[in-house]
Design an enzyme around this catalytic site. Sequence first.
Site, PDB file in Angstrom:
ATOM      1  N   ASP A  87       1.037  -1.166   0.059  1.00  0.00           N
ATOM      2  CA  ASP A  87       0.172   0.162   0.103  1.00  0.00           C
ATOM      3  C   ASP A  87       0.833   0.882   0.082  1.00  0.00           C
ATOM      4  O   ASP A  87       2.297   1.276   0.560  1.00  0.00           O
ATOM      5  CB  ASP A  87      -0.814   0.010   1.317  1.00  0.00           C
ATOM      6  CG  ASP A  87      -1.936   1.044   1.457  1.00  0.00           C
ATOM      7  OD1 ASP A  87      -2.116   1.612   0.099  1.00  0.00           O
ATOM      8  OD2 ASP A  87      -2.817   1.145   2.342  1.00  0.00           O
ATOM      9  N   CYS A 279      -7.203 -23.002  19.591  1.00  0.00           N
ATOM     10  CA  CYS A 279      -8.622 -23.123  20.613  1.00  0.00           C
ATOM     11  C   CYS A 279      -8.827 -24.624  20.785  1.00  0.00           C
ATOM     12  O   CYS A 279      -9.379 -24.858  21.988  1.00  0.00           O
ATOM     13  CB  CYS A 279      -9.800 -22.897  19.644  1.00  0.00           C
ATOM     14  SG  CYS A 279      -9.847 -20.963  19.112  1.00  0.00           S
TER      15      CYS A 279
HETATM   16 ZN   LIG Z   1      -9.662 -20.960  17.023  1.00  0.00          ZN
END
Ligand SMILES: [Zn+2]
Length: 520
Positions: A87, A279
């Site tokens: 950018d 997770c």
């Molecule tokens: Zn996750």
Amino acid sequence: MSFEIRERDILGRIGRLETKSGMIETPLLLPVINPTVQLIPPRKMQELFDCTAVMTNAYIIRKHFEGEATHKGIHSFLDFNGVIMTDSGAYQTLVYGDVEVPPEEIVQFQEEINTDIATILDIPTGWAVSKEYAQHTVAETLRRAGDLSNIKSRDDIAWMGPVQGGQYFDLVARSATDIGKLPFEIHALGSPTPVMEQYLFDTLVEMIMTAKVNLPVERPLHLFGAGHPFMFALAVALGCDLFDSAAYAKYAREERYMTEHGTKRLSELRYFPCSCPVCRNNDPESVLEMEKIARQKMLAEHNLYVSFSEIKLTKQAMVEGRLWELLELRAHGHPNLLKALKILDKYTEYLEKHSPITKRSGLFFFSALGLSRPEVIRHKKRLSERYSPPKAEVLVLLPQTRMKPFHRSNECQRALKDIQWKLAEEIDDFHVCMYAAPFGVVPIELDDVYPLSQYESVAPLDLETLDCVAKQIANYIMAVDCERIFLVQDVETWKGKIAAACRQACERKGTPLSIFESES
Ligand SMILES: [Zn+2]
């Protein structure tokens, strides 16, 4: 550079974009790398997420690491051997009021560091600015875009031509038309920060569609600053091919956890609704107890996992021809997304014109939202523009059957036999049409044309859908040439709406109407 389209659904496409550092497949998410503060190193992104391209800011690199980046080249400077987009730093001058670098220097600098996809130093329109100022940003960006060919010295870098105009859609249209005439390989649309932060997705839809209809359709379109997974399906369906995400890191720093439906605060979570390695191996409580940087790194990793996985899900939906279904599903993640999907109603003609005609799968009709999908609009359009009803004494209208094609169902054959038996003496030519949701009137001889037999609709139908089908039948009655009309009605499904519409149309036309109850 070349861009080859492999799959299409609505305006979305799976494409292959060839750059000097290799091929990338779109739609693609480019994580934003900030070399001054970076939670996940680019090389790790490549290893963990199979990340093929990243975006970084030429202005920040020039400001802090000019010598090193020029000497090493951007790929070794970032330690990333995939595709790099830069950018120009226009956003920094807008937000932080930094001193502007001359536009030609930013062009030359991007060539010197050997970037793959570069951006001219445009002037972002921003938000809450006067129309006069917005006009200035469009004109000045266009002037700089025109100068590019005199400044650049290499032909192996793909250049992005940004579209400006912000919330002034007439300016967006002009900006897109004018910049589309210049020889850019890619275009980009700047989405002002409030549009994303305040979830102004209806404005975003209008901006994207205005740009899209005025840009050359064969060039890829990058959507600046759109890094939240819950709006990828929408942006892809509108024809955006590339996205950059600084959001994964920004949200991680704010201790926010992204999901494909929205964002949660880490402190609110009792469970991680995700199976990514972060997770799977942790729970919110243990992550909350970690030291700050470790916690933010974990959140950034999860945020990237969920973002990449949503892009894959969107691509798979396109392959199956189910992008619209995904769009409806995601639209229910936030009222503003649903509002944005409803706004699409304004663009049904363009969506229909550019959507593929046949698909690998049938469609699911859940609610009146589906009345705007390209297949439904296409059927209505073709029926009124290309179909001439056969000349017949009697128009017979039969309700949709569960079995498709309709003409093969027992209910349909029995109803036709009954009518023929009752009227055999008097009449021998019928024009038979089914009425069905979401397609409305379906002449029986067309009922096995895709997708008229390849769909499942919900029962009971919502009021808007009933009204829409009833209106179509009334219009069809007004257009068709016949002496009598026989309606077989199914009160349970159609709540008397079809009979009421037929009565009204027949009265207006002065055509006798006979109504029979459906046995089913
Ligand atoms: Zn996750």
